[in-house]
Design a protein around this motif. Structure first.
Motif, PDB file in Angstrom:
ATOM      1  N   LYS A  79      -8.978  22.987  -5.423  1.00  0.00           N
ATOM      2  CA  LYS A  79      -8.713  21.574  -5.117  1.00  0.00           C
ATOM      3  C   LYS A  79     -10.006  20.794  -4.942  1.00  0.00           C
TER       4      LYS A  79
ATOM      5  N   LYS B   5     -11.713  20.386  -8.416  1.00  0.00           N
ATOM      6  CA  LYS B   5     -10.999  19.427  -9.267  1.00  0.00           C
ATOM      7  C   LYS B   5     -11.280  17.999  -8.814  1.00  0.00           C
ATOM      8  N   LYS B   6     -11.302  17.785  -7.493  1.00  0.00           N
ATOM      9  CA  LYS B   6     -11.579  16.460  -6.944  1.00  0.00           C
ATOM     10  C   LYS B   6     -12.975  15.981  -7.348  1.00  0.00           C
TER      11      LYS B   6
ATOM     12  N   ALA C 144     -14.813  22.912 -12.153  1.00  0.00           N
ATOM     13  CA  ALA C 144     -13.830  23.873 -12.663  1.00  0.00           C
ATOM     14  C   ALA C 144     -14.020  25.213 -11.974  1.00  0.00           C
TER      15      ALA C 144
END
Length: 118
Positions: A70, A73-74, A78
């Motif tokens: 998370k 991604k934010k 990756a």
């Protein structure tokens, strides 16, 4: 009961690699989280977590990996996981995590995935 965990860090080009060996459970997940956060705090955006020598993963271990995913991604990064252990892959599948993580059979395949793009 917590088992032994060994966590190693290294880099391959622009990819940070964290190798987790042993057991990733309630007793060791904090140590793994510290290693991952150290890499991410230093600006790492391409993270490969090698679980090929992991014997066991609990929900606590899965939570650490999900939190890292998370966060990456934010930040536009990756996370890829290298793992060929059937018992670990079964836990990912049972939890539905095989749908949200990029899983590769070994470290070389996971590294190649980074150069090929998302």
């Amino acid at each position: 009961m917590s088992g032994h965990v060994e966590i190693l860090e290294r880099r391959a080009g622009a990819v940070d690699i964290i190798v987790v060996k042993g057991r990733l459970d309630a007793g060791s997940s904090e140590k793994a989280e510290e290693h991952i956060n150290k890499v991410l705090d230093a600006g790492g955006r391409s993270l490969l977590v090698n679980l090929c020598d992991l014997d066991y993963i609990s929900s606590s271990g899965l939570r650490v990996l999900l939190a890292a995913l998370k966060r990456l991604k934010k930040d536009g990064g990756a996370l890829r996981i290298a793992c060929a252990q059937p018992q670990i892959l079964e836990v990912f599948t049972m939890a539905g995590f095989h749908r949200i993580f990029s899983l590769f059979p070994d470290e070389a395949a996971a590294l190649a995935g980074f150069t090929a793009g998302p």
